[in-house]
Design a protein around this motif. Structure first.
Motif, mmCIF file in Angstrom:
data_model
loop_
_atom_site.group_PDB
_atom_site.id
_atom_site.type_symbol
_atom_site.label_atom_id
_atom_site.label_comp_id
_atom_site.label_asym_id
_atom_site.label_seq_id
_atom_site.Cartn_x
_atom_site.Cartn_y
_atom_site.Cartn_z
ATOM 1 N N ARG A 50 -9.833 -11.318 3.957
ATOM 2 C CA ARG A 50 -10.587 -10.074 3.771
ATOM 3 C C ARG A 50 -11.026 -10.001 2.304
ATOM 4 N N SER A 61 -3.686 -7.349 -3.340
ATOM 5 C CA SER A 61 -4.975 -8.044 -3.356
ATOM 6 C C SER A 61 -4.823 -9.487 -2.882
ATOM 7 N N LYS A 113 -4.748 -9.583 0.854
ATOM 8 C CA LYS A 113 -6.085 -9.449 1.431
ATOM 9 C C LYS A 113 -6.849 -10.768 1.337
ATOM 10 N N LYS A 117 0.835 -1.199 0.000
ATOM 11 C CA LYS A 117 0.000 0.000 0.000
ATOM 12 C C LYS A 117 0.877 1.260 0.000
ATOM 13 N N ASN A 170 -13.752 -9.016 0.569
ATOM 14 C CA ASN A 170 -14.277 -7.816 -0.092
ATOM 15 C C ASN A 170 -13.146 -6.862 -0.491
ATOM 16 N N GLU A 171 -12.156 -6.713 0.407
ATOM 17 C CA GLU A 171 -11.005 -5.860 0.093
ATOM 18 C C GLU A 171 -10.192 -6.441 -1.053
#
Length: 272
Positions: free
Chosen positions: A198, A190, A193, A170, A200-201
């Protein structure tokens, strides 16, 4: 001409002779290590790496204060690393150069090699992260700060620390939004995540990758990642649509076919 003028003239001649002799002495002293260095370079070209090592070592032993000493030290590290596969020995030479405390091109190259050895060859990712941080903080003026940040993130990923890897990816994406490594960083972000559960993230990240970098080599993998997330969320019908859309484009066609068959069977059993 007075005695005083004659004395002054003789003094100038004497000083000129001293300077000339000093220059000749300097040139003669520098010619010996230069000769050894050129001989060593020829040995490298001929693939006689151990003989090259001997020549470089002679420079350090006989002419440690010459203008060729640091170059010989660097070449010893490089030869042991690239040609003789002696990683620990190479690290010793590179570290010796860096410990001299001079921030220059040769110490920068040495630090790059150190980070690469720990990362790609010794698989010591904790130490590799430290070395990449040194590159960022001590040699930022030489460039590659983007690549070093990317490598830091990758090391965290490779050591299985997906939480920190996501943070580092990030940071990279926010600092270098239009960089050659941006598609790779977004894809790996991605993946982090997804591995952290996670979903949805992760889906948001994969979609961003597909939208922002349509020419990326990770487009199909990103779509597959979306399918994986949907499957984990028990959104089986949506996952099946994604997998079918990928079709023959996915590299592992056999695995994808099995996944589609498995999903179809599960959906029939669930009456969907």
């Amino acid at each position: 001409m007075s005695n005083e003028q004659r004395a002054t003239s003789l003094k100038k001649i004497f000083l000129s002779l001293i300077a000339h002799c000093s220059l000749l002495l300097f040139l003669s002293c520098d010619s010996a290590p230069k000769k050894l260095y050129n001989e060593a370079e020829r040995k490298i070209f001929d693939g006689k790496y151990q003989q090259a090592v001997e020549k470089y070592t002679q420079i350090l032993e006989r002419y440690p204060h010459s203008g060729y000493a640091d170059d010989a030290l660097f070449k010893l590290g490089e030869t042991h690393f690239l040609n003789l596969n002696n990683m620990q020995v190479a690290l010793g030479y590179f570290s010796e150069l860096i410990n001299k405390g001079e921030r220059n091109k040769i110490s920068y190259s040495s630090q790059k090699y150190i980070a690469q050895i720990y990362d790609e060859y010794l698989k010591n990712y904790d130490q590799a992260i430290i070395e990449y941080y040194k590159l960022k903080s001590n040699y930022g003026v030489w460039g590659d700060t983007d690549k070093n940040q990317f490598n830091i993130a990758k090391c965290y990923f490779k050591k299985g620390d997906y939480e920190q890897a996501a943070i580092e990816f990030k940071i990279f994406l926010e600092t270098y939004p239009k960089n050659e490594f941006s598609p790779d960083a977004l894809y790996q972000f991605s993946n982090c995540k997804y591995l952290l559960g996670r979903y949805n993230e992760a889906i948001a990240g994969y979609k961003r990758l597909i939208e922002n970098y349509p020419q990326s080599r990770y487009i199909i993998d990103g779509k597959y990642g979306i399918g994986m997330c949907l499957e984990e969320q028990e959104r089986l019908g949506e996952a099946l649509i994604v997998y079918r859309e990928i079709g023959d484009k996915y590299i592992n066609k056999e695995m994808l076919a099995k996944k589609i068959d498995g999903l179809e069977k599960r959906m029939r059993e669930l009456g969907r």
